[in-house]
Design an enzyme around this catalytic site. Structure first.
Site, mmCIF file in Angstrom:
data_model
loop_
_atom_site.group_PDB
_atom_site.id
_atom_site.type_symbol
_atom_site.label_atom_id
_atom_site.label_comp_id
_atom_site.label_asym_id
_atom_site.label_seq_id
_atom_site.Cartn_x
_atom_site.Cartn_y
_atom_site.Cartn_z
ATOM 1 N N ASP A 1 -8.542 56.019 -39.966
ATOM 2 C CA ASP A 1 -7.780 56.431 -41.151
ATOM 3 C C ASP A 1 -8.535 57.462 -41.987
ATOM 4 O O ASP A 1 -7.995 58.016 -42.946
ATOM 5 C CB ASP A 1 -7.394 55.224 -42.012
ATOM 6 C CG ASP A 1 -8.605 54.442 -42.527
ATOM 7 O OD1 ASP A 1 -9.737 54.935 -42.448
ATOM 8 O OD2 ASP A 1 -8.389 53.319 -43.019
ATOM 9 N N GLY B 1 -6.753 47.536 -51.417
ATOM 10 C CA GLY B 1 -5.776 48.224 -52.239
ATOM 11 C C GLY B 1 -5.953 48.027 -53.732
ATOM 12 O O GLY B 1 -5.198 48.587 -54.525
ATOM 13 N N SER C 1 -10.917 47.515 -50.649
ATOM 14 C CA SER C 1 -11.007 47.343 -49.193
ATOM 15 C C SER C 1 -12.403 47.600 -48.645
ATOM 16 O O SER C 1 -12.764 47.069 -47.592
ATOM 17 C CB SER C 1 -9.996 48.255 -48.498
ATOM 18 O OG SER C 1 -10.140 49.597 -48.937
ATOM 19 N N ASN D 1 -9.376 53.575 -55.166
ATOM 20 C CA ASN D 1 -7.922 53.674 -55.011
ATOM 21 C C ASN D 1 -7.274 54.398 -56.192
ATOM 22 O O ASN D 1 -6.275 55.106 -56.025
ATOM 23 C CB ASN D 1 -7.312 52.282 -54.837
ATOM 24 C CG ASN D 1 -7.622 51.689 -53.477
ATOM 25 O OD1 ASN D 1 -7.464 52.334 -52.451
ATOM 26 N ND2 ASN D 1 -8.104 50.456 -53.463
ATOM 27 N N HIS E 1 -11.978 54.283 -44.410
ATOM 28 C CA HIS E 1 -12.719 53.019 -44.423
ATOM 29 C C HIS E 1 -13.886 53.011 -43.430
ATOM 30 O O HIS E 1 -13.740 53.459 -42.289
ATOM 31 C CB HIS E 1 -11.769 51.861 -44.096
ATOM 32 C CG HIS E 1 -10.691 51.684 -45.110
ATOM 33 N ND1 HIS E 1 -9.424 52.209 -44.957
ATOM 34 C CD2 HIS E 1 -10.694 51.053 -46.304
ATOM 35 C CE1 HIS E 1 -8.692 51.907 -46.011
ATOM 36 N NE2 HIS E 1 -9.437 51.206 -46.846
#
Length: 230
Positions: A202, A92, A55, A121, A205
């Protein structure tokens, strides 16, 4: 200068030349055919860069044109126009997923440079360090086997994953860069001390405002490869 269809036949493929048989349209069709020939002739100097990431490189939470990979494409157009960028990043994505997708990507795009930005991830999910390292190693070997040069981007984790795991995670990228003698960017932005104004809500990011910074983090190392490959 062409005097008739017979001369065109000696220059253009049969499928194109066959359309130049009507005298009333000859001049226009010859022009069209010349244009087609120029467009279809491969550029011997054309080169490509594949960005294989998650991402961070897939412009998560923003329009694709705002992401650092698109900014890279714009810069290359100005400074290294014979390079094109293929963004093969998926939000992801893990190293396992990247390893599965890589062979097809290499076959289709035959990149000169692969920017490998994966592992974040895996770390966030607490995957075993050996698994992450082995997957990345397999991708590096697969890309190098096709003649691609690798630029490896390292990752960092939040401190709540524990000092032992976070250090082993960060070290695996440096170990791989040393093992394979790769160009290496240890982390992006300021790692775990990045200004929160550059991070989305979040907490993971980067924001739109951070995208030029991401490019600037990568560019000096990438440009060394561009100059070498050019």
């Amino acid at each position: 200068m062409f005097n008739g269809p017979s001369e065109v036949l000696t220059v253009f493929p049969r499928s194109i030349a066959l359309i130049i048989i009507y005298p009333s349209f000859k001049r226009h069709l010859i022009t069209i055919s010349i244009t087609l020939l120029v467009c279809l002739t491969p550029d011997a100097n054309a080169k490509s860069i594949v960005v294989l990431g998650d991402s961070i490189s897939a412009a998560y939470g923003m329009e694709a044109r705002q992401g650092w990979v698109n900014l890279l494409s714009d810069r290359l157009l100005e400074q290294y126009p014979h390079y094109k960028v293929v963004n093969a990043s998926v939000s992801g994505e893990t190293t396992g997923g990247g390893l599965t997708r890589l062979p097809k990507i290499l076959t289709i795009h035959q990149p000169d440079i692969v920017i490998l930005e994966l592992g974040g991830n895996d770390g966030l999910r607490g995957y075993p360090i050996d698994r992450i390292k082995n997957n990345l190693s397999s991708m590096i070997l697969a890309a190098e086997a096709t003649g691609s040069t690798i630029l490896l981007i390292g990752m960092v984790l939040p401190p709540n994953y524990g000092r032992r795991y976070t250090k082993a995670f960060e070290d695996l990228f440096k170990d791989l860069s040393d093992q394979y003698n790769l160009r290496f960017v240890p982390f992006l932005l300021e790692g775990t001390t990045t200004d929160q104004a550059l991070i989305q809500r979040d907490g993971i990011h980067p924001t739109v405002a951070a995208q030029p910074r991401l490019l600037e983090d990568i560019w000096p190392t990438l440009e060394l490869l561009l100059e070498k490959e050019s």
